[in-house]
Design a protein around this motif. Sequence first.
Motif, PDB file in Angstrom:
ATOM      1  N   ASP A  98       1.051  -1.137   0.016  1.00  0.00           N
ATOM      2  CA  ASP A  98       0.019   0.169   0.157  1.00  0.00           C
ATOM      3  C   ASP A  98       0.867   1.102  -0.430  1.00  0.00           C
ATOM      4  O   ASP A  98       1.435   1.783   0.569  1.00  0.00           O
ATOM      5  CB  ASP A  98      -0.691   0.135   0.994  1.00  0.00           C
ATOM      6  CG  ASP A  98      -1.627   1.260   1.124  1.00  0.00           C
ATOM      7  OD1 ASP A  98      -1.676   2.085   0.064  1.00  0.00           O
ATOM      8  OD2 ASP A  98      -1.771   2.200   2.568  1.00  0.00           O
ATOM      9  N   MET A  99       0.702   2.017  -0.877  1.00  0.00           N
ATOM     10  CA  MET A  99       1.559   3.140  -1.334  1.00  0.00           C
ATOM     11  C   MET A  99       1.087   4.592  -1.125  1.00  0.00           C
ATOM     12  O   MET A  99       1.496   5.548  -1.474  1.00  0.00           O
ATOM     13  CB  MET A  99       2.169   2.649  -2.921  1.00  0.00           C
ATOM     14  CG  MET A  99       3.636   2.205  -2.436  1.00  0.00           C
ATOM     15  SD  MET A  99       5.268   2.984  -1.290  1.00  0.00           S
ATOM     16  CE  MET A  99       4.598   0.536  -0.310  1.00  0.00           C
ATOM     17  N   TRP A 100      -0.008   4.842  -0.660  1.00  0.00           N
ATOM     18  CA  TRP A 100      -1.076   5.708  -0.322  1.00  0.00           C
ATOM     19  C   TRP A 100      -0.541   6.611   0.259  1.00  0.00           C
ATOM     20  O   TRP A 100      -0.355   7.807   0.551  1.00  0.00           O
ATOM     21  CB  TRP A 100      -2.817   5.598  -0.173  1.00  0.00           C
ATOM     22  CG  TRP A 100      -3.220   5.349  -1.037  1.00  0.00           C
ATOM     23  CD1 TRP A 100      -4.168   3.929  -1.814  1.00  0.00           C
ATOM     24  CD2 TRP A 100      -3.977   6.304  -2.472  1.00  0.00           C
ATOM     25  NE1 TRP A 100      -4.791   4.011  -2.547  1.00  0.00           N
ATOM     26  CE2 TRP A 100      -4.596   5.514  -3.463  1.00  0.00           C
ATOM     27  CE3 TRP A 100      -4.002   7.617  -2.278  1.00  0.00           C
ATOM     28  CZ2 TRP A 100      -5.457   5.900  -4.253  1.00  0.00           C
ATOM     29  CZ3 TRP A 100      -4.741   8.157  -3.711  1.00  0.00           C
ATOM     30  CH2 TRP A 100      -5.012   6.731  -4.571  1.00  0.00           C
ATOM     31  N   PRO A 101      -0.324   6.518   1.919  1.00  0.00           N
ATOM     32  CA  PRO A 101       1.074   7.237   2.690  1.00  0.00           C
ATOM     33  C   PRO A 101       1.927   7.721   1.997  1.00  0.00           C
ATOM     34  O   PRO A 101       2.235   9.173   2.225  1.00  0.00           O
ATOM     35  CB  PRO A 101       1.884   5.888   3.490  1.00  0.00           C
ATOM     36  CG  PRO A 101       0.599   5.332   3.717  1.00  0.00           C
ATOM     37  CD  PRO A 101      -0.023   4.544   1.665  1.00  0.00           C
ATOM     38  N   GLU A 102       2.523   6.726   0.792  1.00  0.00           N
ATOM     39  CA  GLU A 102       3.949   7.707  -0.155  1.00  0.00           C
ATOM     40  C   GLU A 102       3.208   9.008  -0.654  1.00  0.00           C
ATOM     41  O   GLU A 102       3.716   9.733  -0.605  1.00  0.00           O
ATOM     42  CB  GLU A 102       4.635   6.873  -1.158  1.00  0.00           C
ATOM     43  CG  GLU A 102       5.418   5.895   0.372  1.00  0.00           C
ATOM     44  CD  GLU A 102       6.371   6.837   0.953  1.00  0.00           C
ATOM     45  OE1 GLU A 102       6.973   7.597   0.666  1.00  0.00           O
ATOM     46  OE2 GLU A 102       5.955   6.698   2.673  1.00  0.00           O
ATOM     47  N   ALA A 103       2.151   8.341  -1.345  1.00  0.00           N
ATOM     48  CA  ALA A 103       1.314   9.800  -2.017  1.00  0.00           C
ATOM     49  C   ALA A 103       0.987  10.540  -1.358  1.00  0.00           C
ATOM     50  O   ALA A 103       1.513  12.295  -1.986  1.00  0.00           O
ATOM     51  CB  ALA A 103      -0.041   9.101  -3.159  1.00  0.00           C
ATOM     52  N   VAL A 104       0.520  10.584  -0.114  1.00  0.00           N
ATOM     53  CA  VAL A 104       0.237  11.160   0.864  1.00  0.00           C
ATOM     54  C   VAL A 104       1.592  12.293   1.056  1.00  0.00           C
ATOM     55  O   VAL A 104       1.509  13.780   0.988  1.00  0.00           O
ATOM     56  CB  VAL A 104      -0.209  11.705   1.734  1.00  0.00           C
ATOM     57  CG1 VAL A 104      -0.778  12.351   2.861  1.00  0.00           C
ATOM     58  CG2 VAL A 104      -1.863  10.556   0.913  1.00  0.00           C
ATOM     59  N   ARG A 105       2.744  11.649   0.945  1.00  0.00           N
ATOM     60  CA  ARG A 105       3.732  12.127   1.573  1.00  0.00           C
ATOM     61  C   ARG A 105       4.357  14.005   0.964  1.00  0.00           C
ATOM     62  O   ARG A 105       5.081  14.658   0.813  1.00  0.00           O
ATOM     63  CB  ARG A 105       5.082  11.307   2.250  1.00  0.00           C
ATOM     64  CG  ARG A 105       6.294  12.502   2.879  1.00  0.00           C
ATOM     65  CD  ARG A 105       7.378  10.824   2.563  1.00  0.00           C
ATOM     66  NE  ARG A 105       7.302  10.158   2.155  1.00  0.00           N
ATOM     67  CZ  ARG A 105       8.840  10.693   0.943  1.00  0.00           C
ATOM     68  NH1 ARG A 105       9.189  10.789   1.309  1.00  0.00           N
ATOM     69  NH2 ARG A 105       9.257   9.305   0.037  1.00  0.00           N
ATOM     70  N   ALA A 106       4.194  12.724  -0.602  1.00  0.00           N
ATOM     71  CA  ALA A 106       4.839  13.399  -1.710  1.00  0.00           C
ATOM     72  C   ALA A 106       3.693  14.715  -1.725  1.00  0.00           C
ATOM     73  O   ALA A 106       4.496  15.957  -1.673  1.00  0.00           O
ATOM     74  CB  ALA A 106       4.518  13.253  -2.977  1.00  0.00           C
ATOM     75  N   VAL A 107       2.471  15.004  -1.838  1.00  0.00           N
ATOM     76  CA  VAL A 107       1.913  16.042  -1.310  1.00  0.00           C
ATOM     77  C   VAL A 107       1.942  17.036  -0.409  1.00  0.00           C
ATOM     78  O   VAL A 107       1.974  18.449  -0.360  1.00  0.00           O
ATOM     79  CB  VAL A 107      -0.120  15.708  -1.748  1.00  0.00           C
ATOM     80  CG1 VAL A 107      -0.360  17.089  -1.543  1.00  0.00           C
ATOM     81  CG2 VAL A 107       0.229  14.909  -3.138  1.00  0.00           C
TER      82      VAL A 107
END
Length: 391
Positions: A98-107
């Motif tokens: 699950d890479m959603w946390p990384e998408a959020v971190r990029a934002v």
Amino acid sequence: MKAIELFAGAGGLGMGVSLAGFKPELIVEWDRWCCDTLRENRKIKESIIAKWPAPIEGDVRDVDYRPFEGKIELITGGPPCQPFSIGGRHRAHDDSRDMWPEAVRAVREVRPRAFIFENVKGLTRETFSTYLGYILLQLTFPSIKLGPDEDWQDHRDRLQRHHTSGGKIEYRVIHQLVNAANHGVPQKRERVVFVGFAEGIEADWCFPRETHSLDALLHSQFKSGEYWDGHKVATKDRVINERFQTRGQRLSAKPSELPWRTVRDALAGLPEPTPRDKDHGILNHKLQPGARSYVGHTGSSLDEPAKTLKAGVHGVPGGENMLRRADGSVRYFTIRESARLQAFPDNYALHGAWSEAMRQLGNAVPVTLSEVVAKSVRDHLIASTMQAGKA
């Protein structure tokens, strides 16, 4: 406008974003085969991605986005979908992929003016409703990070309390289940698309209106006959879907939308593929033997949009990656045919063996769909800037 592309895969989403007028400053992808595909196509002068930066081949968790803070208009990407896919293990946040946390971190680190993320339809299932809500809250308030000793449910509750108590919204987020066929892609491919705009940007955006429809296709097949006449298909060679025939014959007025694009539309101009030692001089267009039909895997009809192309399991694409001819026989789509069903240009080379190339395409976002969404986002950003300038 400048962009960052995460989880780039074979480049489908990124190509659409580029066609919409964005210039990528950073491309991140961990899979070496996908990176080889991106590197190979960067060498082609006429390629859409010829001016892309070389992809960073590695884990997004190791990327520091802070040097790009305030310099990027758009972040895009498709976080790995295995935790939510129909064929996956359905573990959501508990799945290490699950890479959603990384998408959020990029934002959080970049603070772009907007973002576009996509994921599989499975994310909208009731099983994941709580986690979907958590994703939306994180994207709305990306600066509120998960604590070092905090589990995701506690973090979700904290975000929810912040939201209901009137906390300042950082991004206005809208998500929608989108069928690519309704936007001119010759494939029935449903994906959840998330679009967010930074607070301060006018929030009167909505998803682009659908331009193609099933009824328009049925009208052209069962009422006007334009579809068959245009393709010069004899009556004996017409594959009639009895489930749609009655619906098509009941139509009266011609629908305002354009007809759904079919497999026959997509493959127009391509010769029948030949064995591996002959390829007609067409890139990635060789016959792959071994296709067989079985229950639940009967291939895609020539005269409908294709079924959703899938990446497959253990290197074996599913039965959806087959063409079903008028006589009922089946064969696998070639790489080039599959690329057309995903709206990839004919000069785009897929790197690796047939199964590997099909995996890349099965995981891709149709180029046309991503262009439609990204162009709408870009137009909105431009309009918002002009409006702010007049204020």
